[in-house]
Enzyme design. Structure first.
Site, PDB file in Angstrom:
ATOM      1  N   CYS A   1       0.835  -1.200   0.000  1.00  0.00           N
ATOM      2  CA  CYS A   1       0.000   0.000   0.000  1.00  0.00           C
ATOM      3  C   CYS A   1       0.881   1.266   0.000  1.00  0.00           C
ATOM      4  CB  CYS A   1      -0.957  -0.024   1.190  1.00  0.00           C
ATOM      5  SG  CYS A   1      -2.186   1.304   1.252  1.00  0.00           S
TER       6      CYS A   1
ATOM      7  N   ASP B   1      -9.963  -4.355  -6.044  1.00  0.00           N
ATOM      8  CA  ASP B   1      -9.157  -3.361  -5.332  1.00  0.00           C
ATOM      9  C   ASP B   1      -9.524  -1.984  -5.860  1.00  0.00           C
ATOM     10  OD1 ASP B   1      -7.233  -1.675  -4.231  1.00  0.00           O
ATOM     11  OD2 ASP B   1      -5.609  -3.131  -4.440  1.00  0.00           O
TER      12      ASP B   1
ATOM     13  N   HIS C   1      -8.343  -5.187  -1.213  1.00  0.00           N
ATOM     14  CA  HIS C   1      -7.165  -4.421  -0.836  1.00  0.00           C
ATOM     15  C   HIS C   1      -6.829  -4.661   0.643  1.00  0.00           C
ATOM     16  CE1 HIS C   1      -4.394  -0.939  -1.284  1.00  0.00           C
ATOM     17  NE2 HIS C   1      -4.611  -0.818   0.024  1.00  0.00           N
TER      18      HIS C   1
END
Length: 261
Positions: free
Chosen positions: A150, A196, A228
């Site tokens: 991320c 995602d 995600h």
């Protein structure tokens, strides 16, 4: 981190965004169970989680662990770093949030703006941390790899463009734009969720198109049934989430093994 390839390009240039800034999905997840075996020490002004390889490891290989917004000192991330270390790597995970990662947020924190405000201090501090890490734990023979989850993804992309690492890996990335892939010159693994919102199908395929055009060395893992954050905060009690998380970590290690022999 080279000035020409800062993660801040994501928010300061006109290059089309492929993976957007962390959003609501990044602040949720399941805390895992386990006992970390690493230690914490200061490197370059940043508290750093350090997990050592087995004593029998002979090849000097280092993984730079660039965490999601939960921070390298979050239990789940410590356990992932310990897993990488058990596979023969020295793992270094900087807390570039300076104690202000998600688990330490007070009630009422403005989650919409915090990731962006946290990015610049992390970017500013990273070069000194990297030099300190290399000075203390590296030699001329050390081979560095970098994995970014991320928030950590653009750091990895920069390291893969300036030649610092021999290979990189991303898991459910954020803060990525087309120019990151246009400058990529190291092998890259992308561990992705089919669903995602930060890095959806069309941008993911655009990233692949750029890498194909540039004849990059790359590998995609695409996991269905997860979203995600799966590689760090998936629910281990849900079979598909546990399996995807474990396969992501295993695939990253096997990817790095290819380039550190």
């Amino acid at each position: 981190m080279s000035t020409g390839s800062s993660p801040l390009r994501t928010i300061t240039t006109m290059s089309p965004t492929l993976a957007s800034a962390p959003g609501g999905c990044c602040f949720t997840g399941v805390k895992h169970a386990g006992t970390p075996v690493g230690r914490i020490e200061e490197l370059g002004g940043i508290q750093t989680y350090i997990s050592d390889p087995p004593a029998s490891a002979t090849t000097q290989k280092v993984i730079l662990f660039l965490s999601d917004i939960w921070g390298s000192l979050f239990l789940n991330n410590k356990l992932i770093q310990d897993y990488f270390a058990s596979c023969g790597y020295l793992v270094l995970g900087p807390d570039y949030f300076f104690g202000d990662a998600v688990p330490n947020h007070p009630p009422g924190r403005d989650l919409a703006t915090w990731p962006l405000t946290a990015l610049k201090p992390a970017v500013d501090a990273f070069p000194a941390w990297l030099e300190a890490a290399k000075a203390k734990y590296g030699t001329e023979k050390t081979k560095y790899c970098a994995v970014g989850y991320c928030f950590g993804a653009p750091f990895v992309m920069d390291l893969c463009s300036d030649g610092t690492v021999v290979a990189g890996a991303l898991a459910h990335p954020a803060f990525i734009d087309e120019s990151h892939f246009e400058k990529l010159n190291r092998p890259l693994l992308l561990s992705c969720a089919e669903d995602d919102h930060l890095f959806p199908l069309a941008p993911r395929r655009r990233a692949e198109d750029i890498m194909i055009d540039r004849k990059c060395t790359y590998y995609f893992q695409i996991f269905s049934g997860v979203t995600h954050g799966f590689a760090v905060r998936g629910n281990p009690d849900v079979e598909i989430e546990r399996w995807a998380k474990e396969q992501s970590a295993k695939g990253i290690v096997e990817w790095f093994d290819r380039f550190t022999v």
